[in-house]
Write an enzyme that holds these catalytic residues in place. Sequence first.
Site, PDB file in Angstrom:
ATOM      1  N   CYS A   5       0.814  -1.225   0.000  1.00  0.00           N
ATOM      2  CA  CYS A   5       0.000   0.000   0.000  1.00  0.00           C
ATOM      3  C   CYS A   5       0.846   1.273   0.000  1.00  0.00           C
ATOM      4  O   CYS A   5       0.335   2.355  -0.277  1.00  0.00           O
ATOM      5  CB  CYS A   5      -0.942   0.022   1.192  1.00  0.00           C
ATOM      6  SG  CYS A   5      -1.947  -1.451   1.319  1.00  0.00           S
ATOM      7  N   HIS A  30      -3.431   7.255   2.731  1.00  0.00           N
ATOM      8  CA  HIS A  30      -3.839   5.927   2.253  1.00  0.00           C
ATOM      9  C   HIS A  30      -5.222   5.618   2.810  1.00  0.00           C
ATOM     10  O   HIS A  30      -5.500   5.839   3.983  1.00  0.00           O
ATOM     11  CB  HIS A  30      -2.812   4.892   2.728  1.00  0.00           C
ATOM     12  CG  HIS A  30      -3.209   3.482   2.468  1.00  0.00           C
ATOM     13  ND1 HIS A  30      -3.793   3.073   1.293  1.00  0.00           N
ATOM     14  CD2 HIS A  30      -3.118   2.372   3.248  1.00  0.00           C
ATOM     15  CE1 HIS A  30      -4.033   1.772   1.346  1.00  0.00           C
ATOM     16  NE2 HIS A  30      -3.638   1.325   2.531  1.00  0.00           N
ATOM     17  N   ASN A  90     -10.155  -0.216   0.398  1.00  0.00           N
ATOM     18  CA  ASN A  90      -8.703  -0.113   0.346  1.00  0.00           C
ATOM     19  C   ASN A  90      -8.211  -0.727  -0.968  1.00  0.00           C
ATOM     20  O   ASN A  90      -8.349  -1.921  -1.171  1.00  0.00           O
ATOM     21  CB  ASN A  90      -8.126  -0.858   1.561  1.00  0.00           C
ATOM     22  CG  ASN A  90      -6.607  -0.852   1.606  1.00  0.00           C
ATOM     23  OD1 ASN A  90      -5.944  -0.482   0.639  1.00  0.00           O
ATOM     24  ND2 ASN A  90      -6.064  -1.286   2.726  1.00  0.00           N
TER      25      ASN A  90
END
Length: 331
Positions: A117, A257, A287
Amino acid sequence: MTMMSKPVGIIGTGSFLPDNVVTNFDLEKMVDTNDQWIRERTGIEERRIAPEGMNTSYMATEAAKKAMQMAKVSAEDIDMIIFATLTPDMIIPSAACVLQANLGAKNAAAYDLQAACSGFVYGLITAASYISSGLYKKVLVVGAEILSRRVNWNDRGTCILFGDGAGAAVVSEVPEGYGIKGIDMGADGTGGPSLCIPAGGTAVVANDQRVEEGLTFIHMDGPEVYKFAVKTMGRTVLKSLERAGMELNELDFFIPHQANIRIIDSAAKRLHMPMEKVFVNLHKYGNTSAASVAIALDEANREGRFKRGDNVAFAGFGAGLTWASLVLKWY
Ligand code: UT7
């Protein structure tokens, strides 16, 4: 004080999301979960899932074309492609090479970057170093994922979180005074087991039994990653700010994020950022790992959420464990 010997910034952004929406209510029919739990614990309401036949490289190509159009650069102008992903179409060729062929970017070197990520922010910093050193002029950085094919749809601890999508940015020299002012990147490999895909690499080769046991899917110790994230997000941005020689109150906008609204809230508090200055789209997409900051950046940019001269911070964290942030004066 800037960390770059040339001013390097972002001159174009793009994103692509598959049309297919899967809501929390849809998930209620698949695993023992409910909309209220998912919304309260994560902030996610729905996510996009790529249909069969659509690949990570296809989504990346669409996002990249939009970024290049905004930047007014042609495929031949691109010197390098950095493709952040943990879900490439295949191991070789790299997703970056597939993208290079799709775009006809025949002058570009191309490779994949795997920092989960944190990958897109790692990629931006890497691109900026090539440009700042004078080696290259235009670098295309992409974050794209099809996590829906790496998620165990029987595991309610993970399947509710993730989604598919792609985002891209063209990185280039910008006029003096603008661009990246401070960065921070890091890793703590000792935390690796808390977020991993146990089989499918060369250590534990995928076979029928291991696939059956779900070992080729994402395994996560949610609370452990949560603690790491809350500790890391604010801290890494503070470090980037310090390296930029900036004070907290000089920050105009924050693109975190998109993993969990509670993690974003806690980072925003630590950075004294009111939520109007923090970009959130995780309710729509969940996500999307390496694509998350890239998509958020493009949406915020196209919505006109920041203007020339604003100090914008980006931050990512994820498997590895890894983290990365940067502060740039938007051009
Ligand atoms: O990009 C980086 C990737 N990862 C992350 O950022 C994830 C970070 N972690 C998180 O966001 C959170 O840990 C989760 C959202 C994954 C989980 O939230 P939590 O508040 O840490 O919940 P928990 O895992 O401690 O579970 C609390 C309870 C448990 O039940 P008991 O033991 O209290 O009875 C779980 O079994 O919630 C239960 N639970 C669920 N219930 C309904 C766990 N998942 C679900 C679910 N639906 N999907």
